[in-house]
Design a protein around this motif. Structure first.
Motif, PDB file in Angstrom:
ATOM      1  N   GLU A 187       0.536  -1.411   0.398  1.00 27.19           N
ATOM      2  CA  GLU A 187       0.595  -0.191   0.402  1.00 27.19           C
ATOM      3  C   GLU A 187       0.983   1.435   0.111  1.00 27.19           C
ATOM      4  N   SER A 188       1.914   1.481   0.879  1.00 25.31           N
ATOM      5  CA  SER A 188       2.678   2.365   0.624  1.00 25.31           C
ATOM      6  C   SER A 188       3.979   2.531  -0.030  1.00 25.31           C
ATOM      7  N   VAL A 189       3.753   1.939  -0.856  1.00 26.63           N
ATOM      8  CA  VAL A 189       5.309   1.477  -2.194  1.00 26.63           C
ATOM      9  C   VAL A 189       4.348   2.391  -3.658  1.00 26.63           C
ATOM     10  N   SER A 190       5.540   3.019  -4.219  1.00 29.85           N
ATOM     11  CA  SER A 190       4.821   4.088  -5.302  1.00 29.85           C
ATOM     12  C   SER A 190       4.535   2.831  -6.552  1.00 29.85           C
ATOM     13  N   ASP A 191       4.330   3.694  -7.469  1.00 37.79           N
ATOM     14  CA  ASP A 191       4.162   2.752  -8.530  1.00 37.79           C
ATOM     15  C   ASP A 191       5.008   2.424  -9.385  1.00 37.79           C
ATOM     16  N   VAL A 192       6.192   3.245  -9.205  1.00 39.02           N
ATOM     17  CA  VAL A 192       7.278   2.745 -10.018  1.00 39.02           C
ATOM     18  C   VAL A 192       7.654   1.708  -9.494  1.00 39.02           C
ATOM     19  N   GLU A 193       8.127   1.580  -8.183  1.00 41.56           N
ATOM     20  CA  GLU A 193       8.844   0.277  -7.393  1.00 41.56           C
ATOM     21  C   GLU A 193       7.822  -0.383  -7.294  1.00 41.56           C
ATOM     22  N   LEU A 194       6.441  -0.466  -7.217  1.00 39.55           N
ATOM     23  CA  LEU A 194       5.054  -1.786  -7.589  1.00 39.55           C
ATOM     24  C   LEU A 194       5.970  -2.643  -9.016  1.00 39.55           C
ATOM     25  N   LYS A 195       6.344  -1.789  -9.752  1.00 36.71           N
ATOM     26  CA  LYS A 195       6.740  -1.798 -11.634  1.00 36.71           C
ATOM     27  C   LYS A 195       7.823  -2.474 -11.439  1.00 36.71           C
ATOM     28  N   LEU A 196       8.888  -1.930 -10.742  1.00 33.68           N
ATOM     29  CA  LEU A 196      10.539  -3.003 -10.057  1.00 33.68           C
ATOM     30  C   LEU A 196       9.989  -4.274 -10.066  1.00 33.68           C
ATOM     31  N   ILE A 197       9.355  -4.305  -8.357  1.00 26.60           N
ATOM     32  CA  ILE A 197       8.940  -5.514  -7.635  1.00 26.60           C
ATOM     33  C   ILE A 197       8.863  -6.631  -8.585  1.00 26.60           C
ATOM     34  N   ALA A 198       7.644  -6.285  -9.672  1.00 22.93           N
ATOM     35  CA  ALA A 198       7.004  -6.713 -10.371  1.00 22.93           C
ATOM     36  C   ALA A 198       7.881  -7.662 -11.962  1.00 22.93           C
ATOM     37  N   ASN A 199       8.806  -7.061 -12.280  1.00 24.76           N
ATOM     38  CA  ASN A 199       9.460  -7.443 -12.851  1.00 24.76           C
ATOM     39  C   ASN A 199      10.739  -7.982 -12.830  1.00 24.76           C
ATOM     40  N   ASN A 200      11.039  -7.769 -11.324  1.00 26.21           N
ATOM     41  CA  ASN A 200      12.221  -8.621 -11.200  1.00 26.21           C
ATOM     42  C   ASN A 200      12.472  -9.556 -10.795  1.00 26.21           C
ATOM     43  N   LEU A 201      13.099 -10.949 -11.912  1.00 30.01           N
ATOM     44  CA  LEU A 201      13.732 -11.717 -11.301  1.00 30.01           C
ATOM     45  C   LEU A 201      14.269 -12.360  -9.970  1.00 30.01           C
ATOM     46  N   ASP A 202      14.425 -11.316  -9.698  1.00 31.56           N
ATOM     47  CA  ASP A 202      15.366 -11.617  -8.174  1.00 31.56           C
ATOM     48  C   ASP A 202      14.345 -12.129  -7.529  1.00 31.56           C
ATOM     49  N   VAL A 203      13.407 -10.975  -7.337  1.00 30.92           N
ATOM     50  CA  VAL A 203      12.643 -11.250  -6.327  1.00 30.92           C
ATOM     51  C   VAL A 203      12.240 -12.290  -6.092  1.00 30.92           C
ATOM     52  N   ASP A 204      10.924 -12.788  -5.292  1.00 36.79           N
ATOM     53  CA  ASP A 204      10.204 -14.093  -4.518  1.00 36.79           C
ATOM     54  C   ASP A 204       9.228 -13.591  -6.043  1.00 36.79           C
TER      55      ASP A 204
END
Length: 53
Positions: free
Chosen positions: A5-22
């Motif tokens: 909820e407190s994460v910015s839109d840009v950070e969400l996109k980076l998380i969703a596209n990062n293959l190193d993240v769970d």
């Protein structure tokens, strides 16, 4: 409170596209992106004004 909820839109996109993240974390980030884009019902995703995406 939602996890992203407190994460910015840009950070969400980076998380969703990062293959190193769970994988589950990436899925939850993608769900939050879609939640911010519109409202999901049983038939799909809709913009707040009712248009179908």
């Amino acid at each position: 409170m939602r996890a992203f909820e407190s994460v910015s839109d840009v950070e969400l996109k980076l998380i969703a596209n990062n293959l190193d993240v769970d994988y589950d974390c990436r899925i939850e980030a993608a769900k939050e992106i879609y939640r911010r884009a519109g409202e999901a019902d049983g038939k799909g995703l809709h913009k707040p004004d009712g248009r179908y995406i």
